[in-house]
Design an enzyme around this catalytic site. Structure first.
Site, PDB file in Angstrom:
ATOM      1  N   LYS A  69      14.653  -0.447   5.457  1.00  0.00           N
ATOM      2  CA  LYS A  69      14.246   0.207   4.215  1.00  0.00           C
ATOM      3  C   LYS A  69      14.462   1.719   4.264  1.00  0.00           C
ATOM      4  O   LYS A  69      15.003   2.304   3.309  1.00  0.00           O
ATOM      5  CB  LYS A  69      12.770  -0.103   3.925  1.00  0.00           C
TER       6      LYS A  69
ATOM      7  N   LEU B 149       0.819  -1.212   0.000  1.00  0.00           N
ATOM      8  CA  LEU B 149       0.000   0.000   0.000  1.00  0.00           C
ATOM      9  C   LEU B 149       0.855   1.265   0.000  1.00  0.00           C
ATOM     10  O   LEU B 149       2.040   1.216   0.341  1.00  0.00           O
ATOM     11  CB  LEU B 149      -0.927  -0.032   1.221  1.00  0.00           C
ATOM     12  N   PRO B 150       0.270   2.410  -0.364  1.00  0.00           N
ATOM     13  CA  PRO B 150       1.073   3.620  -0.547  1.00  0.00           C
ATOM     14  C   PRO B 150       1.653   4.219   0.731  1.00  0.00           C
ATOM     15  O   PRO B 150       2.781   4.740   0.723  1.00  0.00           O
ATOM     16  CB  PRO B 150       0.090   4.604  -1.198  1.00  0.00           C
TER      17      PRO B 150
ATOM     18  N   LYS C 248       8.641  10.894   0.222  1.00  0.00           N
ATOM     19  CA  LYS C 248       7.932  10.219   1.307  1.00  0.00           C
ATOM     20  C   LYS C 248       8.901   9.441   2.192  1.00  0.00           C
ATOM     21  O   LYS C 248       8.859   9.520   3.431  1.00  0.00           O
ATOM     22  CB  LYS C 248       6.878   9.271   0.740  1.00  0.00           C
TER      23      LYS C 248
ATOM     24  N   THR D 268       6.063   0.503   2.377  1.00  0.00           N
ATOM     25  CA  THR D 268       7.109   1.243   3.078  1.00  0.00           C
ATOM     26  C   THR D 268       6.426   2.288   3.945  1.00  0.00           C
ATOM     27  O   THR D 268       5.866   3.265   3.440  1.00  0.00           O
ATOM     28  CB  THR D 268       8.073   1.917   2.094  1.00  0.00           C
TER      29      THR D 268
END
Length: 296
Positions: A171, A64-65, A246, A96
């Protein structure tokens, strides 16, 4: 295996395709009806909600975003995964997001008898399509052993980072460095060009010397250096600048919470913020070099 796959964007869709090709029965959910139709033609089953997708699955995977989407997909009392999943069903989120959200949602899952891990990926859309992604997995040892054979059908490197949340830590640290290194390569290439050296010669020297890094030898931001890089196709495809922004935001916020300085990371975040404000957030993140190039 019956797998619920929720989130079929630029990364999730090719990941789901690889699982279908591997012979799994996928229960799919996304807001994009077009991609659902495409995957249904390959054999996937379209679900009406995350709850519906999870209800009859042996494994749940989400891609998912952002953190808000992860919370909604899992925690919504009427349509969320946890509203429909059977106790004991393993679950992994490949989005992420920040480590705290990963841990909080995992805790909510545990209260319903669900072992949930986080497994963000590296490798971009090309790696997703080719099945060569790197998965950074935060999970119990038992859950990691369950997830690994499935993740190997979408990726080449499956790394157990530790308990829930550590996948996200790995990450955001990796992408913090990636954002910084891309800016460094951009500055070096632009300086060399301004001083008059052939940029292909310069890139060759960097890539056989101590300045070599992935941003220079695989994803060089200067047009015409690497044929397969986004720089050679107008900065289309690849990893969008908004996504880099982001991830840098996640890194700097995590650093704030830990009282850990990330000085270059903060500068990188501001440079990508400026790129976004110029309306260039849809370009590949390597287009940051355009801010250093002389205009013709």
């Amino acid at each position: 295996m019956r797998i619920a796959f929720i989130g079929l964007g630029n990364m999730g869709a090719p990941m789901a395709r690889n699982l279908i090709k591997a012979g799994h029965q996928l229960n799919l959910f996304d807001l994009n009806k077009t991609v659902l139709a495409e995957l249904a033609e390959l054999g996937g089953q379209v679900s009406t909600s995350p709850k519906d997708a999870a209800a009859n699955s042996d494994l749940v995977i989400t891609m998912l975003p952002a953190a808000a989407h992860v919370r909604g997909v899992y925690l919504d009392e009427e349509t969320g995964v946890l509203a429909g999943i059977r106790p004991g069903t393993p679950t992994v989120d490949c989005s992420t997001i920040d480590p705290q959200t990963a841990r909080e949602v995992s805790k909510a899952a545990a209260a319903k008898g669900i072992d949930m891990g986080d497994a963000p990926v590296s490798g971009g859309t090309g790696g997703a399509a080719a099945g060569t992604l790197t998965f950074m997995v935060g999970a119990s040892a038992e859950l990691f052993a369950t997830l690994k054979p499935v993740l190997e059908q979408m990726g080449r490197n499956i790394v157990h980072c530790g308990e829930v949340g550590t996948g996200q830590i790995a990450k955001i640290c990796n992408n913090l460095l990636l954002g910084i290194s891309m800016i460094g390569v951009s500055e070096a290439m632009a300086l060399g060009n301004a001083l008059g050296i052939d940029t292909k010669v310069l890139a060759g020297i960097i890539n056989s010397s101590t300045g070599r890094c992935w941003s220079s030898d695989t994803y060089n931001p200067w047009p015409g250096i690497i044929e397969t890089a986004p720089a050679s196709r107008g900065y289309t495809g690849g990893f969008g600048a908004e996504l880099m922004l982001k991830d840098l935001g996640l890194a700097t916020e995590a650093a704030r919470q830990a009282h850990q300085p990330v000085i270059l990371g903060a500068v990188a975040q501001q440079l990508y913020q400026a790129m976004s404000l110029r309306g260039e957030g849809g370009k590949d993140f390597s287009a940051i070099v355009e801010g250093y190039r002389k205009k013709d």
